[in-house]
Design an enzyme around this catalytic site. Structure first.
Site, short mmCIF file in Angstrom:
data_model
loop_
_atom_site.label_atom_id
_atom_site.label_comp_id
_atom_site.label_asym_id
_atom_site.label_seq_id
_atom_site.Cartn_x
_atom_site.Cartn_y
_atom_site.Cartn_z
N GLU A 82 28.49 15.82 -20.94
CA GLU A 82 28.37 14.37 -21.17
C GLU A 82 28.39 13.63 -19.83
O GLU A 82 29.18 13.94 -18.94
CB GLU A 82 29.55 13.92 -22.04
CG GLU A 82 29.62 12.43 -22.29
CD GLU A 82 30.92 12.02 -22.95
OE1 GLU A 82 30.98 10.91 -23.51
OE2 GLU A 82 31.89 12.82 -22.92
N CYS A 133 30.98 14.39 -27.13
CA CYS A 133 32.43 14.24 -26.96
C CYS A 133 33.16 14.18 -28.30
O CYS A 133 33.17 15.14 -29.06
CB CYS A 133 32.72 12.99 -26.11
SG CYS A 133 34.44 12.89 -25.53
N LYS A 157 24.74 8.51 -28.81
CA LYS A 157 25.99 8.75 -29.53
C LYS A 157 26.14 7.78 -30.69
O LYS A 157 26.00 6.55 -30.53
CB LYS A 157 27.18 8.62 -28.57
CG LYS A 157 28.51 9.06 -29.15
CD LYS A 157 29.61 9.02 -28.09
CE LYS A 157 30.93 9.53 -28.65
NZ LYS A 157 32.01 9.47 -27.63
#
Length: 534
Positions: A295, A409, A359
């Site tokens: 990330e 994440c 995301k």
């Protein structure tokens, strides 16, 4: 007459769970027992090797709440939950203090408030179970109650499904195979059922509940045996052979170990890119078919600014001759406003962008501020709080027969996001993360443990590239093929199985619907018990 713990002998018949005839414990001892439960629950999770504690961790809480009215039991459960979450989530102090820019003293209240909120769930369990404890099949009702509350915790107010009880068993391969039917919630149900049955059997050896308790424990052990039998069968015959027969892909994970305090330093950006280039060159000696960086591995707006650095990343893909997946912040402008995204890009072997994923589930107060007009002061309290926009999805990134279901994440702890990726056709789950925020704490180990369940639930291989670790390869069985140490440079290359896009498990298609149904039944049963008592 009302006892000091809130039990009424006038209202409750002899032998009732609210009756003081069961014996009265000193209030201090009750809270101490609750604290023991909280500590035992935390000790059951990685990196602790005491995962077996999960099977008895709730017993002290049940003992502490014995004979109490629901309101008093709520306070006991609140104590147990608060101790549990403070000892489980202590690393938040490091995140808020070291990287969030808060003074250490100012970082304590947010942690305590979060833990107090999360403690409401064990408190509700403790209170509502007192209404169910006299009923036939009480251990089943209690296990259903706990599991339903875990689901609510994972969805309500953006959701925080960190370490449901079943995740404590992530290293028990035969047992976790049931997750392809029930998810991690099935294990939580089984663990709580056995906790309650053991308590009732051991605590009240001469009580009228003994026969029922023995039957409940027998049912729990039969369910445990069935889960293990299913797990061994899946490991030996079905899942293992399916993985061997599937198409394979050699994947390289690059862990550059960039210090979080330097990551966004403009003076360090060039050295960051060069480190990734150097490690990628080392990975190419193993001949992978895909390279994965973590990330925000590119700490700039790739393709939107820093043309020289963007070109170096693209050149890395061209030099390696294989697709490159990596994280980078991104933005676009529309209707007079700029929107920022936490993005994963996939470059072709020619260095061209062939797809990206933004995301979907952002971290509250980390990547965005919920109710920003009301909580306008948060930006001043936490300078590192972001202002990102959620992407659309989950949508796999498709390229040359590889359908990558990216989880950025924190998204790896949400089973519905992994399910969505697989339902959309993903044949490989890829978790890119930056766990440097957690420091040298238990959080990276727990984050990996939760990721393991995403592979088992959907029977899809999962690869995990983390900036500072733990990077890992996870089989569809949940077996961790290889992993990296924390806070070291590392290059891992391993072959993983690509699951056929037409596959999917019972859990992939139905998810936690069984928990919702069970929760509704428990709610009705609890309501009836409450009315009968009043």
């Amino acid at each position: 007459m009302i006892s000091k713990h809130g039990s009424s002998s006038a209202v409750n018949p002899p032998g009732s769970v609210f009756s003081p005839s069961r014996g009265s414990l000193p209030r201090l001892l009750r809270f101490c027992l609750a604290g023991v439960s909280g500590l035992a629950l935390s000790a059951a999770f990685p990196p602790s090797p005491l995962d077996w504690l999960a099977w008895v961790a709730i017993i002290p809480l049940l003992w502490a709440a014995e004979g109490l009215a629901p309101a008093a039991a709520f306070r006991i459960g609140l104590c147990a939950g608060f101790v549990h979450y403070v000892t489980l989530l202590y690393w938040i102090l490091f995140v808020l203090g070291h990287y969030g820019g808060l003074h250490p003293l100012l970082a304590v209240p947010p942690l305590l408030l979060l833990c107090l909120y999360l403690a409401l769930y064990p408190a509700l369990f403790s209170a509502l179970y007192r209404l169910l404890a006299d009923l036939p099949a009480a251990p089943l009702w209690g296990a259903g109650l706990w599991t339903a509350l875990e689901l609510v915790r994972g969805r309500l107010l953006s959701g925080f499904p960190w370490c449901p009880l079943g995740v404590s068993q992530f290293d028990n391969l035969p047992l976790i195979q049931m997750a392809d039917i029930t998810g991690a919630g099935g294990l939580s149900f089984l663990i709580v059922l056995i906790n309650i049955a053991l308590y009732r059997l051991v605590r009240n050896p001469r009580n009228a509940f003994t026969a029922r308790s023995a039957v409940a424990l027998l049912i729990g052990l039969l369910m445990l045996g069935a889960a293990l039998a299913y797990g061994f069968a899946r490991l030996d015959r079905h899942v293992g052979s399916a993985a061997r027969d599937a198409e394979g892909l050699d994947v390289a994970l690059v862990q550059a170990n960039i210090d979080q305090s330097l990551k966004w330093d403009t003076a360090y950006q060039e050295r960051t890119v060069e480190r990734y280039r150097r490690l990628t060159e080392a990975a190419m000696k193993e001949g992978p078919g895909l390279v994965v960086w973590p990330e925000t591995a590119a700490p700039f707006f790739f393709g939107l600014d820093h043309e020289d650095l963007s070109e170096r990343v693209s050149q890395t893909a061209r030099d390696s001759g294989v697709p490159l997946l990596f994280g980078s912040p991104a933005y676009d402008r529309a209707e007079g406003r700029t929107r920022y995204y936490n993005r994963a890009y996939l470059l072709s072997r020619d260095g061209l962008t062939v797809g990206f994923y933004d995301k979907v589930h952002l971290v509250p107060f980390g990547e965005y501020v919920p109710l920003k007009r009301l909580l306008f002061f948060i930006d001043r309290l936490v300078p590192a709080a972001g202002d990102f926009t959620a992407g659309r999805g989950p949508i796999p990134i498709r390229h040359q027969g590889i359908d990558l279901g990216v989880l950025i994440c924190f998204e790896a702890v949400f089973p519905e996001l992994a399910r969505g990726q697989v339902r959309a056709g993903a044949n490989l789950l890829v978790n890119i993360t930056n766990d440097a925020w957690f420091g040298r704490s238990s959080a990276p180990y727990q984050h990996l443990a939760m990721s393991v369940f995403r592979a088992v639930e959907n029977r899809v291989s999962l690869v995990r590239a983390a900036n500072t670790g733990i990077s890992a390869f996870v089989e569809p069985t949940g077996r961790i093929l290889e992993s990296s140490p924390l806070f070291t440079e590392a290059v891992l290359v391993h072959e993983v199985a690509l699951t056929p896009s037409t596959s999917g498990t019972i859990y992939t298609h139905w998810g936690d619907g069984w928990i919702v149904l069970l929760g509704l039944i428990v709610l009705i049963r609890t309501t009836l018990a409450w009315r009968r008592r009043h």
